[in-house]
Motif scaffolding. Sequence first.
Motif, PDB file in Angstrom:
ATOM      1  N   PHE A   1       0.991  72.234 -28.214  1.00 44.07           N
ATOM      2  CA  PHE A   1       0.659  70.807 -28.197  1.00 44.07           C
ATOM      3  C   PHE A   1      -0.714  70.566 -27.576  1.00 44.07           C
ATOM      4  CE2 PHE A   1       5.445  70.030 -28.266  1.00 44.07           C
ATOM      5  CZ  PHE A   1       5.442  69.693 -29.617  1.00 44.07           C
ATOM      6  N   GLN A   2      -1.093  71.398 -26.611  1.00 47.81           N
ATOM      7  CA  GLN A   2      -2.445  71.288 -26.055  1.00 47.81           C
ATOM      8  C   GLN A   2      -3.486  71.611 -27.113  1.00 47.81           C
ATOM      9  OE1 GLN A   2      -1.929  73.934 -22.680  1.00 47.81           O
ATOM     10  NE2 GLN A   2      -1.916  72.234 -21.231  1.00 47.81           N
TER      11      GLN A   2
ATOM     12  N   ALA B   1       2.469  64.550 -21.764  1.00 53.59           N
ATOM     13  CA  ALA B   1       2.581  64.978 -20.369  1.00 53.59           C
ATOM     14  C   ALA B   1       3.095  63.909 -19.405  1.00 53.59           C
ATOM     15  CB  ALA B   1       1.234  65.525 -19.888  1.00 53.59           C
TER      16      ALA B   1
ATOM     17  N   ARG C   1       4.197  74.007 -24.997  1.00 57.11           N
ATOM     18  CA  ARG C   1       3.196  73.164 -24.333  1.00 57.11           C
ATOM     19  C   ARG C   1       1.791  73.567 -24.770  1.00 57.11           C
ATOM     20  NH1 ARG C   1       0.171  74.693 -20.397  1.00 57.11           N
ATOM     21  NH2 ARG C   1       1.619  76.303 -19.659  1.00 57.11           N
TER      22      ARG C   1
ATOM     23  N   TRP D   1      -0.857  67.061 -26.105  1.00 58.96           N
ATOM     24  CA  TRP D   1      -0.186  67.180 -24.815  1.00 58.96           C
ATOM     25  C   TRP D   1      -0.524  66.033 -23.866  1.00 58.96           C
ATOM     26  CZ3 TRP D   1       4.027  68.977 -23.121  1.00 58.96           C
ATOM     27  CH2 TRP D   1       4.266  69.136 -21.755  1.00 58.96           C
TER      28      TRP D   1
END
Length: 417
Positions: free
Chosen positions: A63-64, A73, A60, A69
């Motif tokens: 990806f942020q 999300a 995560r 993200w």
Amino acid sequence: MQTMPEVDVLIVGGGLVGASLARALAGSPLRIALAEAVPPADPGQPSFDDRSTALAPTSRRLFQALGRWSEIAPEAAPIRGIHVSDQGRFGVTRLRASDEGLETLGHVAPNRVLGRALAAGLETQANLHLYAPARVTEVEQSDAGVRVGLDGDAVPERIHARLVIAADGSRSRLRKRLGLALTERDYGQSGIVANVAPARDHGGWAYERFTREGPLAVLPQTGGRCALVWTMNTERADAVMALDDDACLAQLQQAFGYRLGAFVRLGRRQAYPLQLLRMPRRVAGRVLFVGNAARTLHPVAGQGFNLALRDVAELAERLHAVACAGGDPGAAGVLHDYERARQADEGRVVALTDGLVRLFSNANPFLALGRNLGLLAMDLLPTLRREFAHQAMGRRARLPRLSRGLPLQMMVDDGTS
């Protein structure tokens, strides 16, 4: 005569791993090309299949850092707890995010959502040239680089790269072209994947149930649905795939129990053979293998993709540093240092997944008693539980910047790595 394009890095394979690496290198000075047999947005792209993937917190954060993200999300379900059990026996372990001081232990996202988020805007990335559809037809290495032949619509016949990164899946065509060794362990199992709808709200709980046929995972999804990964011997899987939905749900219910009430709906089923595939060496001259092209794991504990993304983060960090220093990204020292840096993490994850399959598939009553005592001890002892949770979340590895949610572009400014 057509001029042969020259790039610093050619990525072969634009699935989830290849596209993640291409995006990770977006801010680097490297000239990148990505060759993919199926256009990224094509419905036939493997990244757009019906499977779902469990994402560790390290994934995560990556990806942020890549700015993806926010697109993932809304359709990523949080994992707030993990329930591990051994069918017909007393052993059980429960891992809770709150026990670790976390909001979640991870997320579950559909592959089509991940594929869509990673593919969006690739064709406009400033330092990237996307060739799709394009297939590799030849590979010729020299001390200075690799000449790669391509076949496809509106692609050059050949391209020269200082480094080729193979991210073209477990049956890598590039690996076969180079005649490289691969160790294989056939588990004699297939994994049936589908979406299922339970009568009760899953509450963010993921279930890993070890049955006599193999591990059965029921993972939370958005909209009250769950993702199913049901492992069994291949002959039995063929029989289950031939059942109608009602009969299949009845057998699933018998294997899983009623922790989520009755399963009321079953989506389209697909079955995949399960093997442990592993390259003894991931470097061959100026060609480096990543993701499933380098190793394919059993899906138990959902470790494979998260391990591959830590590979991506480490590799992107090292290539970015080399490029900023004016070095050669395909130099032997660069690639071998990367390979050594990833050995410990890979070794732990392979040992975990392969060990779980072997341990819970053994019917020896003394071993069964031992593993159930182990599950019970883990449930009762916070230290053991935390150690297992940290391994599952990727916390035991050295974490590169992207796995910590930090961009690569700051490395030169702040002197960190």
